[in-house]
Design a protein around this motif. Sequence first.
Motif, PDB file in Angstrom:
ATOM      1  N   ASN A 627      -1.906   3.621   9.243  1.00 41.28           N
ATOM      2  CA  ASN A 627      -2.646   3.677   7.916  1.00 41.28           C
ATOM      3  C   ASN A 627      -2.140   4.950   7.158  1.00 41.28           C
ATOM      4  O   ASN A 627      -1.611   5.964   7.729  1.00 41.28           O
ATOM      5  CB  ASN A 627      -4.186   3.584   8.164  1.00 41.28           C
ATOM      6  CG  ASN A 627      -4.635   4.786   9.055  1.00 41.28           C
ATOM      7  OD1 ASN A 627      -4.295   5.812   8.930  1.00 41.28           O
ATOM      8  ND2 ASN A 627      -5.523   4.462  10.086  1.00 41.28           N
ATOM      9  N   ILE A 628      -2.630   5.280   6.112  1.00 33.73           N
ATOM     10  CA  ILE A 628      -2.240   6.262   5.361  1.00 33.73           C
ATOM     11  C   ILE A 628      -2.400   7.533   5.567  1.00 33.73           C
ATOM     12  O   ILE A 628      -1.710   8.740   5.806  1.00 33.73           O
ATOM     13  CB  ILE A 628      -2.355   5.851   3.771  1.00 33.73           C
ATOM     14  CG1 ILE A 628      -1.821   4.707   3.316  1.00 33.73           C
ATOM     15  CG2 ILE A 628      -2.321   7.136   2.864  1.00 33.73           C
ATOM     16  CD1 ILE A 628      -1.236   4.674   1.695  1.00 33.73           C
ATOM     17  N   ALA A 629      -3.740   7.737   6.016  1.00 37.66           N
ATOM     18  CA  ALA A 629      -4.430   8.854   6.502  1.00 37.66           C
ATOM     19  C   ALA A 629      -3.570   9.481   7.666  1.00 37.66           C
ATOM     20  O   ALA A 629      -3.140  10.508   7.793  1.00 37.66           O
ATOM     21  CB  ALA A 629      -5.706   8.663   6.934  1.00 37.66           C
ATOM     22  N   GLU A 630      -3.357   8.487   8.737  1.00 34.80           N
ATOM     23  CA  GLU A 630      -2.253   8.907   9.793  1.00 34.80           C
ATOM     24  C   GLU A 630      -0.789   9.469   9.276  1.00 34.80           C
ATOM     25  O   GLU A 630      -0.581  10.412   9.788  1.00 34.80           O
ATOM     26  CB  GLU A 630      -2.104   7.703  10.706  1.00 34.80           C
ATOM     27  CG  GLU A 630      -3.114   7.774  12.095  1.00 34.80           C
ATOM     28  CD  GLU A 630      -2.600   6.474  12.577  1.00 34.80           C
ATOM     29  OE1 GLU A 630      -1.662   6.115  12.720  1.00 34.80           O
ATOM     30  OE2 GLU A 630      -3.712   5.591  12.984  1.00 34.80           O
ATOM     31  N   LEU A 631      -0.263   8.751   8.502  1.00 35.02           N
ATOM     32  CA  LEU A 631       0.786   9.108   8.089  1.00 35.02           C
ATOM     33  C   LEU A 631       0.973  10.582   7.154  1.00 35.02           C
ATOM     34  O   LEU A 631       1.844  11.455   7.265  1.00 35.02           O
ATOM     35  CB  LEU A 631       1.486   8.091   6.913  1.00 35.02           C
ATOM     36  CG  LEU A 631       1.468   6.745   7.789  1.00 35.02           C
ATOM     37  CD1 LEU A 631       2.186   5.787   6.701  1.00 35.02           C
ATOM     38  CD2 LEU A 631       3.077   6.787   8.589  1.00 35.02           C
ATOM     39  N   GLN A 632      -0.200  10.702   6.299  1.00 33.72           N
ATOM     40  CA  GLN A 632      -0.150  11.833   5.696  1.00 33.72           C
ATOM     41  C   GLN A 632      -0.389  13.129   6.641  1.00 33.72           C
ATOM     42  O   GLN A 632       0.132  14.082   6.471  1.00 33.72           O
ATOM     43  CB  GLN A 632      -1.707  11.897   4.844  1.00 33.72           C
ATOM     44  CG  GLN A 632      -1.593  12.480   3.735  1.00 33.72           C
ATOM     45  CD  GLN A 632      -0.821  11.590   2.400  1.00 33.72           C
ATOM     46  OE1 GLN A 632      -1.405  10.507   2.233  1.00 33.72           O
ATOM     47  NE2 GLN A 632      -0.001  12.134   1.729  1.00 33.72           N
ATOM     48  N   ARG A 649       7.699   9.408   3.736  1.00 42.11           N
ATOM     49  CA  ARG A 649       7.036   9.158   2.513  1.00 42.11           C
ATOM     50  C   ARG A 649       7.568   7.607   2.017  1.00 42.11           C
ATOM     51  O   ARG A 649       6.603   7.095   1.278  1.00 42.11           O
ATOM     52  CB  ARG A 649       8.000  10.214   1.518  1.00 42.11           C
ATOM     53  CG  ARG A 649       7.442  11.494   1.720  1.00 42.11           C
ATOM     54  CD  ARG A 649       7.827  12.469   0.201  1.00 42.11           C
ATOM     55  NE  ARG A 649       7.334  13.751   0.747  1.00 42.11           N
ATOM     56  CZ  ARG A 649       8.073  14.679   1.062  1.00 42.11           C
ATOM     57  NH1 ARG A 649       9.250  14.191   1.619  1.00 42.11           N
ATOM     58  NH2 ARG A 649       7.708  15.919   1.346  1.00 42.11           N
ATOM     59  N   LYS A 650       8.655   7.285   2.517  1.00 48.10           N
ATOM     60  CA  LYS A 650       8.923   5.836   2.171  1.00 48.10           C
ATOM     61  C   LYS A 650       7.756   4.882   2.582  1.00 48.10           C
ATOM     62  O   LYS A 650       7.303   3.899   2.050  1.00 48.10           O
ATOM     63  CB  LYS A 650      10.431   5.489   2.909  1.00 48.10           C
ATOM     64  CG  LYS A 650      10.865   4.213   2.506  1.00 48.10           C
ATOM     65  CD  LYS A 650      12.374   4.184   2.967  1.00 48.10           C
ATOM     66  CE  LYS A 650      12.473   2.562   3.017  1.00 48.10           C
ATOM     67  NZ  LYS A 650      14.042   2.447   3.919  1.00 48.10           N
ATOM     68  N   LEU A 651       7.576   5.329   3.894  1.00 52.09           N
ATOM     69  CA  LEU A 651       6.440   4.474   4.755  1.00 52.09           C
ATOM     70  C   LEU A 651       5.086   4.442   3.779  1.00 52.09           C
ATOM     71  O   LEU A 651       4.500   3.454   3.736  1.00 52.09           O
ATOM     72  CB  LEU A 651       6.338   5.013   6.201  1.00 52.09           C
ATOM     73  CG  LEU A 651       5.612   4.201   7.204  1.00 52.09           C
ATOM     74  CD1 LEU A 651       6.617   2.811   7.282  1.00 52.09           C
ATOM     75  CD2 LEU A 651       5.767   4.680   8.675  1.00 52.09           C
ATOM     76  N   ILE A 652       4.930   5.599   3.480  1.00 46.15           N
ATOM     77  CA  ILE A 652       3.646   5.936   2.604  1.00 46.15           C
ATOM     78  C   ILE A 652       3.553   4.746   1.484  1.00 46.15           C
ATOM     79  O   ILE A 652       2.569   4.277   0.880  1.00 46.15           O
ATOM     80  CB  ILE A 652       3.179   7.276   2.365  1.00 46.15           C
ATOM     81  CG1 ILE A 652       2.876   8.037   3.667  1.00 46.15           C
ATOM     82  CG2 ILE A 652       2.008   7.508   1.444  1.00 46.15           C
ATOM     83  CD1 ILE A 652       2.542   9.480   3.431  1.00 46.15           C
ATOM     84  N   ARG A 653       4.750   4.893   0.531  1.00 43.69           N
ATOM     85  CA  ARG A 653       4.918   4.188  -0.511  1.00 43.69           C
ATOM     86  C   ARG A 653       4.841   2.662  -0.176  1.00 43.69           C
ATOM     87  O   ARG A 653       4.156   2.125  -1.014  1.00 43.69           O
ATOM     88  CB  ARG A 653       6.362   4.424  -0.987  1.00 43.69           C
ATOM     89  CG  ARG A 653       6.309   5.571  -2.077  1.00 43.69           C
ATOM     90  CD  ARG A 653       7.664   5.682  -2.990  1.00 43.69           C
ATOM     91  NE  ARG A 653       8.941   5.581  -2.318  1.00 43.69           N
ATOM     92  CZ  ARG A 653       9.470   6.525  -1.725  1.00 43.69           C
ATOM     93  NH1 ARG A 653       8.972   7.693  -1.698  1.00 43.69           N
ATOM     94  NH2 ARG A 653      10.667   6.352  -0.850  1.00 43.69           N
ATOM     95  N   THR A 654       5.656   2.378   0.776  1.00 45.05           N
ATOM     96  CA  THR A 654       5.260   0.665   1.413  1.00 45.05           C
ATOM     97  C   THR A 654       3.918   0.381   1.466  1.00 45.05           C
ATOM     98  O   THR A 654       3.418  -0.441   1.143  1.00 45.05           O
ATOM     99  CB  THR A 654       6.208   0.470   2.554  1.00 45.05           C
ATOM    100  OG1 THR A 654       7.461   1.111   2.319  1.00 45.05           O
ATOM    101  CG2 THR A 654       6.351  -0.986   2.463  1.00 45.05           C
ATOM    102  N   VAL A 655       3.287   1.241   2.229  1.00 45.55           N
ATOM    103  CA  VAL A 655       1.802   1.002   2.611  1.00 45.55           C
ATOM    104  C   VAL A 655       1.198   0.786   1.390  1.00 45.55           C
ATOM    105  O   VAL A 655       0.076  -0.017   1.215  1.00 45.55           O
ATOM    106  CB  VAL A 655       1.261   2.091   3.610  1.00 45.55           C
ATOM    107  CG1 VAL A 655      -0.071   1.613   4.057  1.00 45.55           C
ATOM    108  CG2 VAL A 655       2.053   1.925   5.033  1.00 45.55           C
ATOM    109  N   ARG A 656       1.309   1.897   0.375  1.00 47.22           N
ATOM    110  CA  ARG A 656       0.378   1.671  -0.818  1.00 47.22           C
ATOM    111  C   ARG A 656       0.822   0.643  -1.470  1.00 47.22           C
ATOM    112  O   ARG A 656       0.001  -0.242  -2.072  1.00 47.22           O
ATOM    113  CB  ARG A 656       0.920   2.871  -1.693  1.00 47.22           C
ATOM    114  CG  ARG A 656       0.270   4.379  -1.190  1.00 47.22           C
ATOM    115  CD  ARG A 656      -0.218   5.122  -2.435  1.00 47.22           C
ATOM    116  NE  ARG A 656      -0.815   6.447  -2.008  1.00 47.22           N
ATOM    117  CZ  ARG A 656      -0.341   7.259  -1.645  1.00 47.22           C
ATOM    118  NH1 ARG A 656       0.819   7.592  -2.195  1.00 47.22           N
ATOM    119  NH2 ARG A 656      -1.102   8.308  -1.360  1.00 47.22           N
TER     120      ARG A 656
END
Length: 901
Positions: A627-632, A649-656
């Motif tokens: 989840n995004i919070a974990e990645l952040q 960052r790429k992962l965050i973009r994909t999750v979004r």
Amino acid sequence: MIPKQVFSFREGNGRMKPLLGGKGANLAEMARIGLPVPPGFTITTEACLHYFEQGNFISDDLSRQIFEALQRLEKEKGQRYGDPARPLLVSVRSGSVTSMPGMMDTILNLGLNDETVEGLASLTNNPRFAYDCYRRLMQMFGNVVLDIDSRHFEHLLHQLKKELGAKHDQDITADGWIRLISDYKQVFILKSGRPFPQDVTEQLKLAVEAVFKSWHNPRAKVYRKINNIPDSQGTAVNIQSMVFGNMGDDSGTGVVFTRNPSTGENTFFGEYLINAQGEDVVAGVRTPLTIDALKTDMPEIYDQLFQAAKRLERHYKDMQDIEFTVEANKLYLLQTRSGKRTAQASLKIAVQMVYEGLLSKREALLRIEPSHLDQLLHRGIEESAVNDLLATGLPASPGAAVGQLVFDADTAVQWTNAGKAVILARPETTPEDIHGVLSAEGVLTSRGGMTSHAAVVARGMGKPCVCGCEEILIQAEEKMMTIGSRVLEEGEWITLDGASGRVISGSIPLREAEMTAELLEMLEWADEIRTLRVYANADNPQDAKIARKMGAQGIGLCRTEHMFFSPSRLPVMQRMILADTAEERREALQKLLPMQQSDFEGMFREMDGLPVTIRLLDPPLHEFLPNIAELQQRLNEQGIMEEEQSEIRKLIRTVRCLHETNPMLGQRGCRLGIVYPEIYDMQIEAIFKAASRCINEGSAVMPEIMIPLVGHENELKILRNLVDFVAEQVLGKEGMRTCPYKVGTMIEVPRAALTAKQIVAHADFFSFGTNDLTQLTFGYSRDDAEGKFLTHYTDLKVLPQNPFQVLDEDGVGQLIELAATAGRSVKPALKTGICGEHGGDKQSIAFCHRTGLDYVSCSPYRIPLARIAAAQAFIEHGSAGDKRQTESGEKALVGFAIERG
Ligand code: PEP
Ligand code: MG
């Protein structure tokens, strides 16, 4: 005409349960067949409902009928109610249609007041006995009718015993009781603002009303809810002339079961107390003697009791739970009912009764409550891990439980709601503790026997329970218990073994349950009868193995997404999702393919030619990503290298990108398969490669490929073409003949059900996904509904049951029936079944049978339950007739292939 609302025991019989309640009907039946029952009469359940309708008011007519019946009773007994010279005393007991042990109220010794008590004392020449009866009446009347907390009475009794140096109640003399009675009178004034009524007519009226009202007390409501007993039944009230077990050492009272309710063995089982009255045994206040001791104490009474009990068992063709009283060496039976028993006992008794010629196999099958089989498949203790035995009590309800100690019911509920496993320890349980018993893993008591409240309730609920563990001193108020010098406090871990009565320190590992010989035999009988097939929901070869052992006739749902969650596979899955190009995605998929293939091979081998229904990927892709919070948080960590940062960052973009407002209704199921065909392509290839390998090894396989969440026929058309195309590529024309596969769809979107006639053109089978179909038909998201409003809904009776547990026949069921009928109108041999959680629920299984579906699919441990429930549905509703078509090529009754032991 004014309806008859009161029946004397001589006017009723055993078939009148709906009107007279279980207790009233059985008392009448016992009187009818000549057993020694103290005379009395029953106020009907209709009278109770009428009382509620009138706004809790006893009509003049009911009142007249009661007092006329009382006059007839007086004549029969040669005594008069309220007459000091020859006082008639009565008990007033509840009696619901379905037995609810201990849930409602009872008052004994009505008819005593300051005058009649003296009459009773001189008549019996036993003042101690007479005043003991009077104080008991005040205690019960105060608590039940005027709602005075019984602790106020118990406190005074305790004090009196201390002052007199009396160890037991029997040690108190008449003078002691007289003192207590005068203190009790003060309690009445102080706590209820009114004196104990000296008018015996008023006593009777108030007692009847209180018993009516006890239908609505919280514990009775909880009990009805758990056991699905309708609130609309109401309770009957039994008024019976008293017999006294507290008249001296030639008197006593007890409870016997005609067979052992814990193990089912055909041995007389029970307990009694000498010189005690009514509720003493059931309440678990004194620890009673086992019934064998009665053989020496009162041999003739024992013989009479044994003969009467066996006669009742033959009469009712069921194990009986009988209450008896001995008054001055004369035996009376006060109640008989079908005894509550463990699942193990229930099976053993039913099987034995078939061999004894008492029951037919079909009758025996109907005796089994399928949901109780869960209890049998409960785990036991890993013996090698037991090294710190604390104490041993009575093995009151089998199964093993591990949890943290709590000492009151409310804490049990709070801790359970907070996700903790708890063991409820009480000196003894009372019906007020029922919510705690319900939420605890197991129950421990220091007082009370095998027929005490805790034991009866725990057995009924299938909870492990150890009772009467007298070595342990449970100090509930101080939230601690002591065993010798050892102290255990709230929160400490203990393990209970309900089968042996052991209480063990710490958290002991548990071992899996085994099928007993009786269960296997009963399942064979069920398989001979049932027409509905039972499949398993299984996601890997291990589950498939258990499923076979439990008698699965196939796999009805393999959720392939579960194959991607293991630590070694998830990163590959994530790489596939994050791929920038089709090439990269294909590369990752090529890595996933052998993993899936080996799982499928394992499952095909376990199922050995039985159908294996494999569902292609269903959940939205973001479920595989962090989840995004974990990645952040990871991004903000110190010392992260540039390269890793850009990965995150790429992962965050994909999750979004994959984020959806409402994933349940988003890009999942077949929608995913159409947008990303390469994923389904890989899965289909893995299935056929696995099939081909197994076929080459000489095993038969029957893959059934299932497309999830179809709502429009075109979705299925596209994906069916894909399956057929890949199958031909992998198997080749030749191979296609040796691998007869099917392609079908889940029906879990209402539109699919409504357009089943079109959809069926592309389907070989329909599998109703009743979890999603329930969500989408009601418009509820299950997680939100169960977390928020559903409990309120069932409490307020907006809905009769949780529709995610018991199929909503009127709504969801209508869609199923409509779709199955429409599908079969086009393809008569269409295979139909359900694979949602309802496949393991008795009522829903009966619905599937009546609707003519071919199979239900449920989790492996529920398979025995489903096999029995399917047989019961056949016995109760007959064949589903020509709605069903037996599939050729499937083994019809694989239940016979179950491994034994
Ligand atoms: C269903 O919806 O009933 C079903 C079996 O699918 P899942 O529970 O995996 O959504
Ligand atoms: Mg679903």
